[in-house]
Design a protein around this motif. Structure first.
Motif, PDB file in Angstrom:
ATOM      1  N   PHE A  11      66.915 -38.639 -19.257  1.00  0.00           N
ATOM      2  CA  PHE A  11      66.261 -37.862 -18.209  1.00  0.00           C
ATOM      3  C   PHE A  11      65.518 -36.675 -18.799  1.00  0.00           C
ATOM      4  CE2 PHE A  11      69.898 -39.943 -16.305  1.00  0.00           C
ATOM      5  CZ  PHE A  11      69.392 -40.441 -15.115  1.00  0.00           C
ATOM      6  N   ASP A  12      64.315 -36.465 -18.285  1.00  0.00           N
ATOM      7  CA  ASP A  12      63.533 -35.266 -18.567  1.00  0.00           C
ATOM      8  C   ASP A  12      63.567 -34.444 -17.283  1.00  0.00           C
ATOM      9  OD1 ASP A  12      61.747 -33.407 -19.712  1.00  0.00           O
ATOM     10  OD2 ASP A  12      60.023 -34.475 -18.887  1.00  0.00           O
ATOM     11  N   PHE A  13      64.454 -33.460 -17.244  1.00  0.00           N
ATOM     12  CA  PHE A  13      64.668 -32.671 -16.038  1.00  0.00           C
ATOM     13  C   PHE A  13      63.459 -31.805 -15.721  1.00  0.00           C
ATOM     14  CE2 PHE A  13      65.900 -28.663 -14.057  1.00  0.00           C
ATOM     15  CZ  PHE A  13      66.503 -29.131 -12.907  1.00  0.00           C
ATOM     16  N   GLY A  14      63.106 -31.788 -14.436  1.00  0.00           N
ATOM     17  CA  GLY A  14      62.054 -30.903 -13.959  1.00  0.00           C
ATOM     18  C   GLY A  14      62.376 -30.465 -12.546  1.00  0.00           C
ATOM     19  N   THR A  15      61.747 -29.402 -12.096  1.00  0.00           N
ATOM     20  CA  THR A  15      62.052 -28.898 -10.761  1.00  0.00           C
ATOM     21  C   THR A  15      61.357 -29.687  -9.664  1.00  0.00           C
ATOM     22  OG1 THR A  15      60.319 -27.245 -10.994  1.00  0.00           O
ATOM     23  CG2 THR A  15      62.575 -26.549 -11.530  1.00  0.00           C
ATOM     24  N   THR A  16      60.218 -30.347  -9.993  1.00  0.00           N
ATOM     25  CA  THR A  16      59.525 -31.143  -8.978  1.00  0.00           C
ATOM     26  C   THR A  16      59.594 -32.642  -9.248  1.00  0.00           C
ATOM     27  OG1 THR A  16      57.407 -30.924 -10.109  1.00  0.00           O
ATOM     28  CG2 THR A  16      57.909 -29.298  -8.396  1.00  0.00           C
ATOM     29  N   ARG A  17      59.838 -33.019 -10.505  1.00  0.00           N
ATOM     30  CA  ARG A  17      59.925 -34.423 -10.871  1.00  0.00           C
ATOM     31  C   ARG A  17      60.869 -34.561 -12.042  1.00  0.00           C
ATOM     32  NH1 ARG A  17      54.062 -35.988 -10.758  1.00  0.00           N
ATOM     33  NH2 ARG A  17      54.097 -35.021 -12.784  1.00  0.00           N
ATOM     34  N   ILE A  18      61.625 -35.655 -12.059  1.00  0.00           N
ATOM     35  CA  ILE A  18      62.559 -35.932 -13.150  1.00  0.00           C
ATOM     36  C   ILE A  18      62.131 -37.232 -13.802  1.00  0.00           C
ATOM     37  CG2 ILE A  18      64.967 -36.434 -13.735  1.00  0.00           C
ATOM     38  CD1 ILE A  18      65.708 -34.639 -11.273  1.00  0.00           C
ATOM     39  N   GLY A  19      61.770 -37.137 -15.081  1.00  0.00           N
ATOM     40  CA  GLY A  19      61.372 -38.316 -15.836  1.00  0.00           C
ATOM     41  C   GLY A  19      62.599 -39.128 -16.221  1.00  0.00           C
ATOM     42  N   ILE A  20      62.419 -40.441 -16.278  1.00  0.00           N
ATOM     43  CA  ILE A  20      63.527 -41.339 -16.561  1.00  0.00           C
ATOM     44  C   ILE A  20      63.069 -42.409 -17.549  1.00  0.00           C
ATOM     45  CG2 ILE A  20      65.209 -42.953 -15.566  1.00  0.00           C
ATOM     46  CD1 ILE A  20      64.682 -41.523 -12.862  1.00  0.00           C
ATOM     47  N   ALA A  21      63.955 -42.772 -18.472  1.00  0.00           N
ATOM     48  CA  ALA A  21      63.707 -43.878 -19.398  1.00  0.00           C
ATOM     49  C   ALA A  21      65.012 -44.616 -19.610  1.00  0.00           C
ATOM     50  CB  ALA A  21      63.164 -43.355 -20.724  1.00  0.00           C
ATOM     51  N   ALA A  22      64.900 -45.898 -19.914  1.00  0.00           N
ATOM     52  CA  ALA A  22      66.073 -46.714 -20.230  1.00  0.00           C
ATOM     53  C   ALA A  22      65.886 -47.283 -21.623  1.00  0.00           C
ATOM     54  CB  ALA A  22      66.228 -47.841 -19.208  1.00  0.00           C
ATOM     55  N   GLY A  23      66.994 -47.371 -22.357  1.00  0.00           N
ATOM     56  CA  GLY A  23      66.870 -47.882 -23.710  1.00  0.00           C
ATOM     57  C   GLY A  23      68.161 -48.451 -24.250  1.00  0.00           C
ATOM     58  N   GLN A  24      68.058 -48.977 -25.464  1.00  0.00           N
ATOM     59  CA  GLN A  24      69.174 -49.595 -26.160  1.00  0.00           C
ATOM     60  C   GLN A  24      69.343 -48.946 -27.523  1.00  0.00           C
ATOM     61  OE1 GLN A  24      71.418 -51.884 -25.497  1.00  0.00           O
ATOM     62  NE2 GLN A  24      70.698 -52.585 -23.508  1.00  0.00           N
ATOM     63  N   PRO A  25      70.537 -48.428 -27.808  1.00  0.00           N
ATOM     64  CA  PRO A  25      70.766 -47.815 -29.117  1.00  0.00           C
ATOM     65  C   PRO A  25      70.613 -48.809 -30.275  1.00  0.00           C
ATOM     66  CG  PRO A  25      72.545 -47.282 -27.605  1.00  0.00           C
ATOM     67  CD  PRO A  25      71.680 -48.275 -26.921  1.00  0.00           C
ATOM     68  N   ILE A  26      70.922 -50.077 -30.036  1.00  0.00           N
ATOM     69  CA  ILE A  26      70.870 -51.062 -31.124  1.00  0.00           C
ATOM     70  C   ILE A  26      69.448 -51.203 -31.676  1.00  0.00           C
ATOM     71  CG2 ILE A  26      70.562 -53.141 -29.714  1.00  0.00           C
ATOM     72  CD1 ILE A  26      72.752 -54.367 -31.665  1.00  0.00           C
ATOM     73  N   THR A  27      68.444 -51.076 -30.804  1.00  0.00           N
ATOM     74  CA  THR A  27      67.053 -51.146 -31.266  1.00  0.00           C
ATOM     75  C   THR A  27      66.467 -49.756 -31.471  1.00  0.00           C
ATOM     76  OG1 THR A  27      66.191 -51.187 -29.002  1.00  0.00           O
ATOM     77  CG2 THR A  27      66.638 -53.319 -30.041  1.00  0.00           C
ATOM     78  N   GLY A  28      67.108 -48.741 -30.894  1.00  0.00           N
ATOM     79  CA  GLY A  28      66.606 -47.373 -30.993  1.00  0.00           C
ATOM     80  C   GLY A  28      65.355 -47.137 -30.181  1.00  0.00           C
ATOM     81  N   THR A  29      65.112 -48.023 -29.213  1.00  0.00           N
ATOM     82  CA  THR A  29      63.889 -47.903 -28.426  1.00  0.00           C
ATOM     83  C   THR A  29      64.212 -47.707 -26.951  1.00  0.00           C
ATOM     84  OG1 THR A  29      63.745 -50.300 -28.135  1.00  0.00           O
ATOM     85  CG2 THR A  29      62.562 -49.348 -30.009  1.00  0.00           C
ATOM     86  N   ALA A  30      63.259 -47.120 -26.250  1.00  0.00           N
ATOM     87  CA  ALA A  30      63.398 -46.871 -24.812  1.00  0.00           C
ATOM     88  C   ALA A  30      62.062 -47.138 -24.140  1.00  0.00           C
ATOM     89  CB  ALA A  30      63.836 -45.433 -24.560  1.00  0.00           C
TER      90      ALA A  30
END
Length: 158
Positions: A11-30
């Motif tokens: 999560f990228d916390f913000g007061t008007t919008r919160i960014g979200i990403a999903a990922g896998q540690p095994i690949t190190g990518t999101a």
């Protein structure tokens, strides 16, 4: 590299919008997901809970926006508070990571891909969350959201 295995949501916390990403540690990518609107930093918790149900993450990561000198800002404290709330509501371990300059880098990536400079309409919050999560995958630190920021960062103690 940390030892978490399984899906992780960042999560990228913000007061008007919160960014979200999903990922896998095994690949190190999101991958960025659609951001969630917030009112003064408070999201529609039902949307967050639906996201958790869908992805079944083993961990959550929230970026902490420190000042450039490493000191703690009001937004740092608010992001940590959000991290603790999401951990309690969703019953998933939540970790913190320094996310200085992630939004600036996300804007550069968006522009390089031909995106608009109107970042209110052309949200880069998901890209910022992706950068935060990928940075966390590369880190060897597991900083619990319950950790006091003042105990982590020597500058900016009050």
């Amino acid at each position: 590299m940390n030892t978490i295995t399984g899906p992780v949501i960042g999560f990228d916390f913000g007061t008007t919008r919160i960014g979200i990403a999903a990922g896998q540690p095994i690949t190190g990518t999101a991958s960025p997901l659609a951001p969630i609107n917030a009112r003064d930093g408070i999201p529609d918790w039902s949307l967050i809970e639906a996201l958790i149900t869908e992805w079944q993450p083993v961990a959550l990561v929230v970026g902490i926006p420190l000042n450039m000198d490493g000191s703690i800002s009001d937004m740092s404290r608010r992001a940590r508070k959000f991290a603790n709330r999401i951990k309690e509501r969703c019953k998933v371990p939540c970790y913190l990571i320094d996310e200085r300059l992630s939004t600036r880098e996300a804007k550069q990536i968006s522009l390089a891909r031909g995106g608009s400079t109107n970042f209110k309409e052309n949200s880069v919050d998901g890209i910022a969350a992706q950068l935060i999560l990928e940075s966390w995958f590369e880190s060897d630190q597991l900083i619990s959201s319950e950790t006091r920021l003042e105990d982590l960062y020597g500058i900016g103690r009050h």
